[in-house]
Structure formats: structure tokens, C-alpha cells
Design a protein around this motif. Structure first.
Motif, PDB file in Angstrom:
ATOM      1  N   MET A   1     -85.947   1.655  66.091  1.00 25.71           N
ATOM      2  CA  MET A   1     -85.606   0.673  67.091  1.00 25.71           C
ATOM      3  C   MET A   1     -84.342  -0.051  66.683  1.00 25.71           C
ATOM      4  O   MET A   1     -84.076  -0.230  65.504  1.00 25.71           O
ATOM      5  N   THR A   2     -83.677  -0.509  67.675  1.00 25.06           N
ATOM      6  CA  THR A   2     -82.444  -1.225  67.388  1.00 25.06           C
ATOM      7  C   THR A   2     -82.748  -2.678  67.049  1.00 25.06           C
ATOM      8  O   THR A   2     -83.851  -3.179  67.266  1.00 25.06           O
ATOM      9  N   LYS A   3     -81.755  -3.337  66.530  1.00 24.97           N
ATOM     10  CA  LYS A   3     -81.910  -4.721  66.130  1.00 24.97           C
ATOM     11  C   LYS A   3     -82.180  -5.615  67.351  1.00 24.97           C
ATOM     12  O   LYS A   3     -82.987  -6.548  67.291  1.00 24.97           O
ATOM     13  N   ARG A   4     -81.539  -5.279  68.455  1.00 22.66           N
ATOM     14  CA  ARG A   4     -81.725  -6.064  69.682  1.00 22.66           C
ATOM     15  C   ARG A   4     -83.166  -5.934  70.194  1.00 22.66           C
ATOM     16  O   ARG A   4     -83.766  -6.905  70.653  1.00 22.66           O
ATOM     17  N   TRP A   6     -85.831  -5.435  68.407  1.00 24.69           N
ATOM     18  CA  TRP A   6     -86.698  -6.234  67.545  1.00 24.69           C
ATOM     19  C   TRP A   6     -86.618  -7.715  67.889  1.00 24.69           C
ATOM     20  O   TRP A   6     -87.618  -8.427  67.863  1.00 24.69           O
ATOM     21  N   HIS A   7     -85.438  -8.192  68.227  1.00 23.01           N
ATOM     22  CA  HIS A   7     -85.280  -9.594  68.613  1.00 23.01           C
ATOM     23  C   HIS A   7     -86.018  -9.893  69.914  1.00 23.01           C
ATOM     24  O   HIS A   7     -86.675 -10.936  70.044  1.00 23.01           O
ATOM     25  N   ILE A   8     -85.931  -8.996  70.869  1.00 24.76           N
ATOM     26  CA  ILE A   8     -86.632  -9.182  72.145  1.00 24.76           C
ATOM     27  C   ILE A   8     -88.143  -9.145  71.932  1.00 24.76           C
ATOM     28  O   ILE A   8     -88.881  -9.966  72.475  1.00 24.76           O
ATOM     29  N   ALA A  12     -90.678 -12.259  72.583  1.00 24.84           N
ATOM     30  CA  ALA A  12     -91.836 -12.113  73.469  1.00 24.84           C
ATOM     31  C   ALA A  12     -93.122 -12.473  72.735  1.00 24.84           C
ATOM     32  O   ALA A  12     -94.012 -13.116  73.297  1.00 24.84           O
ATOM     33  N   GLY A  13     -93.232 -12.075  71.486  1.00 27.78           N
ATOM     34  CA  GLY A  13     -94.410 -12.425  70.696  1.00 27.78           C
ATOM     35  C   GLY A  13     -94.510 -13.922  70.466  1.00 27.78           C
ATOM     36  O   GLY A  13     -95.595 -14.510  70.555  1.00 27.78           O
ATOM     37  N   ALA A  14     -93.390 -14.563  70.169  1.00 26.43           N
ATOM     38  CA  ALA A  14     -93.381 -16.013  69.956  1.00 26.43           C
ATOM     39  C   ALA A  14     -93.746 -16.753  71.238  1.00 26.43           C
ATOM     40  O   ALA A  14     -94.481 -17.739  71.212  1.00 26.43           O
ATOM     41  N   ALA A  15     -93.262 -16.258  72.373  1.00 26.26           N
ATOM     42  CA  ALA A  15     -93.602 -16.885  73.650  1.00 26.26           C
ATOM     43  C   ALA A  15     -95.090 -16.745  73.942  1.00 26.26           C
ATOM     44  O   ALA A  15     -95.732 -17.675  74.450  1.00 26.26           O
TER      45      ALA A  15
END
Length: 77
Positions: A1-4, A6-8, A12-15
């Protein structure tokens, strides 16, 4: 997976985690302050010996419950 990605995924997990932290207001909308409790509900499922509408009978029934079955201190002994 790309770095972007993982950030998304992390955002989403934090939300999702933070969405579970909210508390709904407790307005007490289900509480009714109409007739006194000793008036009864009109149900056929009543304790024997209790007369609906009689406050003295209501108090005696509460005392009997406290002494004979719904008092955890008496059950443990």
C-alpha cells in the motif's frame, strides 16, 4: 500500500474510534409525572393483598418486599 492509503486508513480508524466517545443527552423524556405510583396501572398482575389506590396498602407492600425478598442483605446472611 502506498503512504497515502495508510494515512487515509488511519484517519478513518481514528474517526471511528472518536465517534464512539460521544454521549447522548439524558433529557428524561420517558419519565411521566402523572398519577402517584400507588394508583396502580390497571394490570391484572398485582401482588396479592395490595389494593390499587390505597397509599397505606402501597407502603405495607413495599415494606413486605423489603423484608421478604428484595433485600440483598437478608439473602446473603
Amino acid at each position: 500500500m502506498t503512504k497515502r492509503a495508510w494515512h487515509i486508513l488511519g484517519a478513518a480508524g481514528a474517526a471511528a474510534v472518536l465517534a464512539a466517545c460521544g454521549e447522548k443527552p439524558q433529557t428524561g423524556a420517558g419519565v411521566q409525572h402523572g398519577a402517584p405510583l400507588y394508583q396502580g396501572t390497571g394490570s391484572q398482575f398485582m401482588a396479592p393483598g395490595w389494593k390499587a389506590g390505597d397509599a397505606g396498602s402501597w407502603q405495607q407492600e413495599l415494606k413486605a418486599r423489603m423484608q421478604h425478598g428484595q433485600n440483598e442483605y437478608n439473602r446473603v446472611r
